[in-house]
Design an enzyme around this catalytic site. Structure first.
Site, PDB file in Angstrom:
ATOM      1  N   ALA A   3      45.554  39.297  42.712  1.00  0.00           N
ATOM      2  CA  ALA A   3      46.279  38.155  42.743  1.00  0.00           C
ATOM      3  C   ALA A   3      46.927  38.076  43.554  1.00  0.00           C
ATOM      4  O   ALA A   3      47.413  39.069  44.399  1.00  0.00           O
ATOM      5  CB  ALA A   3      47.077  38.374  41.180  1.00  0.00           C
ATOM      6  N   GLY A  39      43.051  41.779  40.123  1.00  0.00           N
ATOM      7  CA  GLY A  39      42.460  40.576  39.680  1.00  0.00           C
ATOM      8  C   GLY A  39      40.821  40.381  40.361  1.00  0.00           C
ATOM      9  O   GLY A  39      39.860  39.842  39.690  1.00  0.00           O
ATOM     10  N   GLU A  54      38.889  42.865  38.319  1.00  0.00           N
ATOM     11  CA  GLU A  54      38.782  42.192  36.933  1.00  0.00           C
ATOM     12  C   GLU A  54      37.835  40.979  36.823  1.00  0.00           C
ATOM     13  O   GLU A  54      37.206  40.823  35.837  1.00  0.00           O
ATOM     14  CB  GLU A  54      40.350  41.823  36.581  1.00  0.00           C
ATOM     15  CG  GLU A  54      40.992  42.945  36.153  1.00  0.00           C
ATOM     16  CD  GLU A  54      42.509  42.514  35.909  1.00  0.00           C
ATOM     17  OE1 GLU A  54      43.121  43.354  35.072  1.00  0.00           O
ATOM     18  OE2 GLU A  54      43.133  41.637  36.577  1.00  0.00           O
ATOM     19  N   GLU A 103      47.777  47.657  40.427  1.00  0.00           N
ATOM     20  CA  GLU A 103      48.917  47.247  39.804  1.00  0.00           C
ATOM     21  C   GLU A 103      49.987  47.879  39.636  1.00  0.00           C
ATOM     22  O   GLU A 103      51.211  47.503  39.793  1.00  0.00           O
ATOM     23  CB  GLU A 103      48.490  46.466  38.658  1.00  0.00           C
ATOM     24  CG  GLU A 103      47.838  45.186  38.803  1.00  0.00           C
ATOM     25  CD  GLU A 103      46.318  45.123  38.789  1.00  0.00           C
ATOM     26  OE1 GLU A 103      45.823  46.401  39.021  1.00  0.00           O
ATOM     27  OE2 GLU A 103      45.341  44.151  38.849  1.00  0.00           O
TER      28      GLU A 103
END
Ligand code: COA
Length: 259
Positions: A65, A110, A113, A133
């Site tokens: 992200a 992300g 993911e 994270e």
């Protein structure tokens, strides 16, 4: 179709979506999510498309992200943001066609993911994975705690998420996080070879297999088997079932129409 943060290409039944923010190692911001959602809907609605390939560039699939965006988020803003991320990942996972994540370079947070939300992951030997994270004081929010656990098991998922370390493609292969590991120079070729193989399969049967496999996480085995039995029978109403079996009996290659 023109986008700001992704490149889209459709060729011979294969849709390729390339994340295209090289200046930020393809970090995923709201625009990326918005555009992915639009392109996902388009791919879902185009019967000519049999397979989706998602890729980045040679040094990053996606580095996660966009941290610059959310450093000052309030909990409410974080909630709104991560809701959009999860919708985007869920849409990708629910796409009724097989998806391949073709990974070179960083697949972090992300990015990792997003790869997890695809059906099959093929990686170059320069790929680097991780859910870092925890090092930012947060947890994976784009389905990492759920999909990684299902893919590699609780013990390994806890190790990877608690430590937040970056690991290489060989380890990803050993963990079962990726399906295939290839030399970086052959990533494109091997990805397209796999995509072409999948594109020749019967689309309705592939979609059905995908739905049944996903269902297996959420229901008890008897419900799953009941659904499998019903879907098995349903496929005998498709032209592709007849074509597949006749082609076998006639000793020729089947040509599936997705009907
Ligand atoms: N969000 C926003 N920008 C990012 C980013 C992210 N997740 N990851 C990388 N970038 C940007 C950097 O800020 C830098 O931009 P700049 O040149 O304008 O300063 C550019 O991409 C290149 O990154 P840089 O850190 O200089 O490259 P590197 O090779 O030294 O390190 C990483 C690469 C991936 C190890 C490092 O960028 C990193 O740790 N990124 C964050 C990964 C992460 O925590 N992801 C999960 C987010 S929840």
């Amino acid at each position: 179709m023109d986008f700001e943060t992704i490149l889209y290409l459709k060729d011979s039944g294969i849709a390729t979506v390339q994340l295209n923010r090289p200046e930020a190692l393809n970090a995923i911001n709201e625009k990326v999510l918005e555009e992915l959602s639009v392109v996902n809907d388009y791919i879902a609605g185009d019967d000519d498309i049999r397979v989706l390939v998602i890729k980045g560039n040679s040094n990053a699939f996606a580095a996660g992200a966009d941290i610059k965006n959310f450093v000052n988020y309030s909990p409410r803003e974080a909630h709104q943001y991560i809701y959009k991320v999860q919708i985007s990942m869920n849409k990708l996972m629910a796409l009724g066609k097989p998806s391949i994540a073709s990974i070179a370079g960083y697949a972090l947070g992300g990015g990792c993911e997003m790869a997890l939300a695809c059906d099959i992951r093929i990686a170059a030997d320069n790929a680097l994975f991780g859910l870092p994270e925890i090092n930012l004081g947060i947890v994976p929010g784009g389905s990492g705690t759920q999909r990684l656990t299902r893919l590699v098991g609780e013990g390994k998922a806890k190790e990877l998420i608690f430590l937040g370390e970056i690991f290489d493609a060989k380890k990803a292969l050993d963990l079962g996080l990726i399906n295939l590991l290839v030399p970086a120079a052959r990533l494109e070729e091997e990805t397209m070879k796999l995509a072409r193989k999948l594109a020749r399969k019967p689309p309705v049967a592939i979609r059905t297999a995908k739905e049944l496999i996903h269902l297996s996480y959420d229901v008890d085995i008897y419900t799953g088997l009941m659904m499998e039995k019903e879907k098995f029978a349903y496929l005998f109403s498709t032209e592709d079932q007849r074509e597949g079996m006749l082609a076998f009996l006639e000793g020729r290659k089947a040509s599936f129409k997705g009907k």
